[in-house]
Design a protein around this motif. Structure first.
Motif, mmCIF file in Angstrom:
data_model
loop_
_atom_site.group_PDB
_atom_site.id
_atom_site.type_symbol
_atom_site.label_atom_id
_atom_site.label_comp_id
_atom_site.label_asym_id
_atom_site.label_seq_id
_atom_site.Cartn_x
_atom_site.Cartn_y
_atom_site.Cartn_z
ATOM 1 N N MET A 183 12.373 15.624 -5.188
ATOM 2 C CA MET A 183 11.493 16.724 -5.622
ATOM 3 C C MET A 183 11.439 17.841 -4.578
ATOM 4 O O MET A 183 10.382 18.397 -4.308
ATOM 5 N N TYR A 184 12.627 18.123 -3.997
ATOM 6 C CA TYR A 184 12.684 19.116 -2.928
ATOM 7 C C TYR A 184 13.952 19.952 -3.023
ATOM 8 O O TYR A 184 14.974 19.494 -3.526
ATOM 9 N N VAL A 185 13.838 21.169 -2.466
ATOM 10 C CA VAL A 185 15.037 21.947 -2.161
ATOM 11 C C VAL A 185 14.928 22.262 -0.665
ATOM 12 O O VAL A 185 13.839 22.528 -0.157
ATOM 13 N N PHE B 214 4.934 3.611 -6.848
ATOM 14 C CA PHE B 214 4.426 4.153 -8.121
ATOM 15 C C PHE B 214 3.988 5.609 -7.958
ATOM 16 O O PHE B 214 3.645 6.275 -8.927
ATOM 17 N N SER B 215 3.991 6.088 -6.699
ATOM 18 C CA SER B 215 3.439 7.417 -6.401
ATOM 19 C C SER B 215 4.151 8.533 -7.122
ATOM 20 O O SER B 215 3.520 9.455 -7.644
ATOM 21 N N LYS B 216 5.488 8.500 -7.114
ATOM 22 C CA LYS B 216 6.253 9.654 -7.587
ATOM 23 C C LYS B 216 6.507 9.564 -9.092
ATOM 24 O O LYS B 216 6.174 10.493 -9.829
ATOM 25 N N SER B 217 7.089 8.440 -9.540
ATOM 26 C CA SER B 217 7.483 8.331 -10.953
ATOM 27 C C SER B 217 6.299 8.553 -11.881
ATOM 28 O O SER B 217 6.444 9.138 -12.950
ATOM 29 N N SER C 76 17.254 11.923 -1.666
ATOM 30 C CA SER C 76 16.696 12.148 -0.333
ATOM 31 C C SER C 76 15.541 13.148 -0.284
ATOM 32 O O SER C 76 15.573 14.187 -0.937
ATOM 33 N N ASN C 77 14.558 12.786 0.497
ATOM 34 C CA ASN C 77 13.575 13.727 0.995
ATOM 35 C C ASN C 77 14.073 14.073 2.395
ATOM 36 O O ASN C 77 14.140 13.167 3.224
ATOM 37 N N PRO C 78 14.513 15.283 2.713
ATOM 38 C CA PRO C 78 14.220 16.540 2.034
ATOM 39 C C PRO C 78 15.389 17.162 1.261
ATOM 40 O O PRO C 78 15.179 18.206 0.647
ATOM 41 N N SER D 241 16.545 0.391 2.193
ATOM 42 C CA SER D 241 16.842 1.478 1.256
ATOM 43 C C SER D 241 15.555 1.948 0.582
ATOM 44 O O SER D 241 14.955 1.229 -0.212
ATOM 45 N N ASP D 242 15.146 3.161 0.956
ATOM 46 C CA ASP D 242 13.931 3.748 0.400
ATOM 47 C C ASP D 242 14.317 4.493 -0.875
ATOM 48 O O ASP D 242 14.950 5.544 -0.831
ATOM 49 N N GLU D 243 13.939 3.914 -1.995
ATOM 50 C CA GLU D 243 14.353 4.482 -3.281
ATOM 51 C C GLU D 243 13.140 4.954 -4.092
ATOM 52 O O GLU D 243 13.096 4.814 -5.315
ATOM 53 N N MET E 225 17.944 4.198 4.948
ATOM 54 C CA MET E 225 18.446 5.345 4.183
ATOM 55 C C MET E 225 17.544 5.628 2.986
ATOM 56 O O MET E 225 16.793 4.753 2.534
ATOM 57 N N ASN E 226 17.654 6.848 2.478
ATOM 58 C CA ASN E 226 16.739 7.307 1.433
ATOM 59 C C ASN E 226 17.484 8.248 0.482
ATOM 60 O O ASN E 226 17.692 9.397 0.782
ATOM 61 N N TYR E 227 17.898 7.678 -0.633
ATOM 62 C CA TYR E 227 18.577 8.474 -1.662
ATOM 63 C C TYR E 227 18.002 8.146 -3.022
ATOM 64 O O TYR E 227 17.858 6.958 -3.308
ATOM 65 N N MET F 31 0.859 -1.188 0.000
ATOM 66 C CA MET F 31 0.000 0.000 0.000
ATOM 67 C C MET F 31 0.895 1.237 0.000
ATOM 68 O O MET F 31 1.090 1.886 1.033
ATOM 69 N N GLY F 32 1.503 1.530 -1.136
ATOM 70 C CA GLY F 32 2.434 2.657 -1.245
ATOM 71 C C GLY F 32 3.773 2.326 -0.595
ATOM 72 O O GLY F 32 3.922 1.295 0.078
ATOM 73 N N GLY F 33 4.733 3.238 -0.816
ATOM 74 C CA GLY F 33 6.044 3.071 -0.190
ATOM 75 C C GLY F 33 5.917 3.173 1.330
ATOM 76 O O GLY F 33 6.684 2.563 2.069
ATOM 77 N N ALA F 34 4.944 3.957 1.794
ATOM 78 C CA ALA F 34 4.779 4.167 3.239
ATOM 79 C C ALA F 34 4.545 2.844 3.963
ATOM 80 O O ALA F 34 5.155 2.562 5.001
ATOM 81 N N PHE F 35 3.682 1.990 3.403
ATOM 82 C CA PHE F 35 3.429 0.702 4.057
ATOM 83 C C PHE F 35 4.649 -0.219 3.902
ATOM 84 O O PHE F 35 4.911 -1.064 4.753
ATOM 85 N N SER G 278 15.706 13.578 7.574
ATOM 86 C CA SER G 278 15.003 12.432 6.994
ATOM 87 C C SER G 278 13.496 12.635 7.003
ATOM 88 O O SER G 278 12.956 13.421 7.798
ATOM 89 N N TRP G 279 12.848 11.873 6.148
ATOM 90 C CA TRP G 279 11.386 11.818 6.135
ATOM 91 C C TRP G 279 10.927 11.402 7.551
ATOM 92 O O TRP G 279 11.388 10.362 8.052
ATOM 93 N N PRO G 280 10.076 12.214 8.215
ATOM 94 C CA PRO G 280 9.771 11.988 9.636
ATOM 95 C C PRO G 280 9.188 10.607 9.954
ATOM 96 O O PRO G 280 9.320 10.117 11.083
ATOM 97 N N ILE G 281 8.573 9.979 8.955
ATOM 98 C CA ILE G 281 7.919 8.687 9.187
ATOM 99 C C ILE G 281 8.914 7.619 9.666
ATOM 100 O O ILE G 281 8.544 6.722 10.408
ATOM 101 N N TYR G 282 10.179 7.725 9.238
ATOM 102 C CA TYR G 282 11.135 6.681 9.642
ATOM 103 C C TYR G 282 11.231 6.579 11.161
ATOM 104 O O TYR G 282 11.127 5.500 11.728
ATOM 105 N N LYS G 283 11.457 7.751 11.804
ATOM 106 C CA LYS G 283 11.635 7.708 13.253
ATOM 107 C C LYS G 283 10.336 7.292 13.935
ATOM 108 O O LYS G 283 10.352 6.486 14.861
HETATM 109 N N1 PMP Z 1 9.461 7.529 1.109
HETATM 110 C C1 PMP Z 1 9.706 8.841 1.009
HETATM 111 C C2 PMP Z 1 11.095 9.321 1.206
HETATM 112 C C3 PMP Z 1 8.680 9.750 0.751
HETATM 113 O O1 PMP Z 1 8.964 11.049 0.679
HETATM 114 C C4 PMP Z 1 7.370 9.261 0.586
HETATM 115 C C5 PMP Z 1 6.210 10.196 0.337
HETATM 116 N N2 PMP Z 1 6.319 11.444 0.809
HETATM 117 C C6 PMP Z 1 7.167 7.872 0.659
HETATM 118 C C7 PMP Z 1 8.216 7.045 0.934
HETATM 119 C C8 PMP Z 1 5.828 7.233 0.547
HETATM 120 O O2 PMP Z 1 5.117 7.510 -0.565
HETATM 121 P P1 PMP Z 1 3.924 6.548 -0.996
HETATM 122 O O3 PMP Z 1 3.420 5.871 0.227
HETATM 123 O O4 PMP Z 1 2.915 7.434 -1.610
HETATM 124 O O5 PMP Z 1 4.526 5.583 -1.959
#
Ligand code: PMP
Length: 470
Positions: free
Chosen positions: A403-405, A318-321, A259-261, A287-289, A255-257, A183-187, A209-214
């Motif tokens: 997609m950030y500065v 699939f959310s971003k691409s 990177s958001n943010p 690795s969150d890619e 890790m996330n590269y 269910m998205g990258g988040a799940f 980092s994206w706050p969800i990790y912590k």
């Molecule tokens: N990882 C990162 C780094 C993100 O920024 C986001 C969305 N902001 C996600 C995962 C999750 O995106 P989604 O659940 O829509 O795939």
């Protein structure tokens, strides 16, 4: 005879009870000592957390566990709980009120309801629409009755399509059984952590980092340990510092590269360096890619899939691409054992993702040109925003991708939360405060999910607002 045995059982049970009470008495004694230590540290101006003291404690615990024949993992997890309780009773400086991008988004939405046009750069959502063939496929499949349960990992057809895609895109050899549609990258982040972390385990998070990790590490009972990176170092993680952060309780690095943010992408040398550390220290590399396709460097995206020798979980979406945020579809890839473990968790919680969405995802994988086009649009936006930011009193890293500065405000005495609120109130521009991403209170994040002209107008207004501060 049985009466004697019962007495024996009762005797042993009451001994267990006494031992448990004794443990609690010792914990209480430890806690009051910790409170004293806290007061002393406060009077000396020392910080509450002390990694070197923790290291000494953990080394001693490993030895003691070995000597007593107790499983080391258990002893270390217990130690984490004791450390965290100890931190709780120590006096703390007043907490900084940190606003997140969600708080700012809520304020922006309230203004919009009053008819104000806000330039929205708060939430990390691309404005792209899903390719029309993707929408059409979802609709047709739904009409054809493909709205049933599927196997928890997702349909074989989708998982094979993902395996073929990563082979073509990254030359990665992956079997369909290692893939789970999520269910998205988040799940995917949740599945990766829930299948790796037990309560008391530590996870290294590379900040900002994206706050969800912590939050997610905490949610599964773990303890996030932050490795900070700095703008001055081009947001490059220092591998010696990373090594030092790893303790006997560490189970994973997340890790996330790109990177958001920060928009930072790692070069091959550093990426490989992190893989080697994870391998040496027997950690899982998560690795969150999700931003792999938003790559402006011209060189290949570095992916953990090219290092199957390390224990890993790849998170993608699939959310971003393809601009498919609301479809809620992403995927994770790992070794078969962990994939099965994650599938069991997914099965327990959501059964599977909707069947027609899985077909839509298969269709998206055929729309490679669309993903490329979206990436090019993001690159142009990043370029335009950076150019517009250049004369302002801010410092920033020109993004390699995502997609950030993430600029630092070079005006004394204002923090990111205050800046974001006042900017919204005065100029109707919404950005995310830097404090939400870690210890970066004088930063703010601009999301590039708007047309270029809108973003450039946003930067112009930021410049006007900053000039009222200096
Ligand atoms: N990882 C990162 C780094 C993100 O920024 C986001 C969305 N902001 C996600 C995962 C999750 O995106 P989604 O659940 O829509 O795939």
């Amino acid at each position: 005879m049985s009466c004697v045995k019962d007495n024996e059982l009762d005797r042993m049970r009451s001994e267990v009870l006494e031992i448990t009470k004794e443990i609690l008495r010792l914990v209480a004694k430890r806690q009051s000592l910790c409170a004293e230590i806290g007061k002393l540290k406060q009077s000396k101006g020392l910080s509450i957390e002390d990694p070197s003291a923790e290291r000494i404690l953990r080394e001693a615990i490993t030895k003691e566990a070995l000597a007593l024949g107790i499983e080391e993992d258990f002893a270390q997890r217990l130690t984490t709980q004791l450390i965290e309780e100890c931190i709780k009773v120590q006096p703390k400086p007043p907490e900084k009120k940190v606003l997140t991008h969600r708080d700012i988004a809520r304020m922006a939405e309230a203004l919009e309801r009053q008819g104000v046009r806000v330039i929205r750069m708060d939430v990390g959502e691309p404005d792209f629409r899903a390719p029309s063939v993707v929408v059409e496929r979802a609709y047709q499949e739904m009409k054809a009755g493909r709205s049933r349960y599927t196997e928890p990992k997702g349909k074989q057809e989708l998982r094979q399509a993902i395996a073929d895609y990563v082979k073509m895109r990254f030359d990665a050899d992956v079997k369909a059984d290692q893939v789970i549609a999520t269910m998205g990258g988040a799940f995917g982040v949740y599945l990766a952590l829930a299948s790796t972390v037990s309560p008391g385990d530590e996870v290294i998070v590379i900040d900002p980092s994206w706050p969800i990790y912590k939050s997610c590490v905490r949610y599964v009972g773990g303890r996030p340990i932050v490795l900070e990176t700095r703008l001055e170092d081009g947001w490059e993680p220092n591998l010696d510092e990373l090594n030092e952060k790893i303790s006997a309780a560490t189970k994973a690095i997340i890790m996330n590269y790109p990177s958001n943010p920060t928009g930072k992408a790692l070069g091959k040398k550093t990426f490989k360096g992190i893989v080697e550390i994870a391998q040496d220290r027997k950690l899982t590399l998560i690795s969150d890619e999700v931003y792999a396709d938003y790559n402006f460097t011209g060189s290949e995206h570095n992916t953990v899939l090219n290092y199957p020798e390390v224990s890993y979980v790849l998170i993608s979406s699939f959310s971003k691409s393809w601009g498919m945020t609301g479809f809620r579809v992403g995927f994770v890839i790992s070794d078969l054992d962990r994939a099965n473990k994650m599938a069991a968790i997914q099965s327990m919680l959501i059964t599977c993702i909707p069947e027609f969405i899985q077909y839509a995802a298969i269709e998206a994988l055929k729309c490679l040109d669309e993903a490329k086009k979206n990436s090019e649009v993001m690159r142009e936006r990043a370029e335009a925003v950076c150019k517009a930011l250049e004369p302002l009193p801010v410092s920033f890293y020109k993004p390699d991708g995502a997609m950030y500065v993430f600029p630092r405000i070079d005006v004394k005495g204002i923090d990111g939360s205050e800046f974001a609120v006042k900017l919204l109130e005065n100029k109707n521009v919404s950005v995310a405060p830097g404090g939400a991403f870690g210890n970066y209170f004088n930063y703010f994040r601009m999301s590039l999910g708007q047309p270029k002209e809108v973003l450039v107008e946003g930067v112009k207004r930021i410049g006007e607002f900053l000039s009222t501060l200096s």
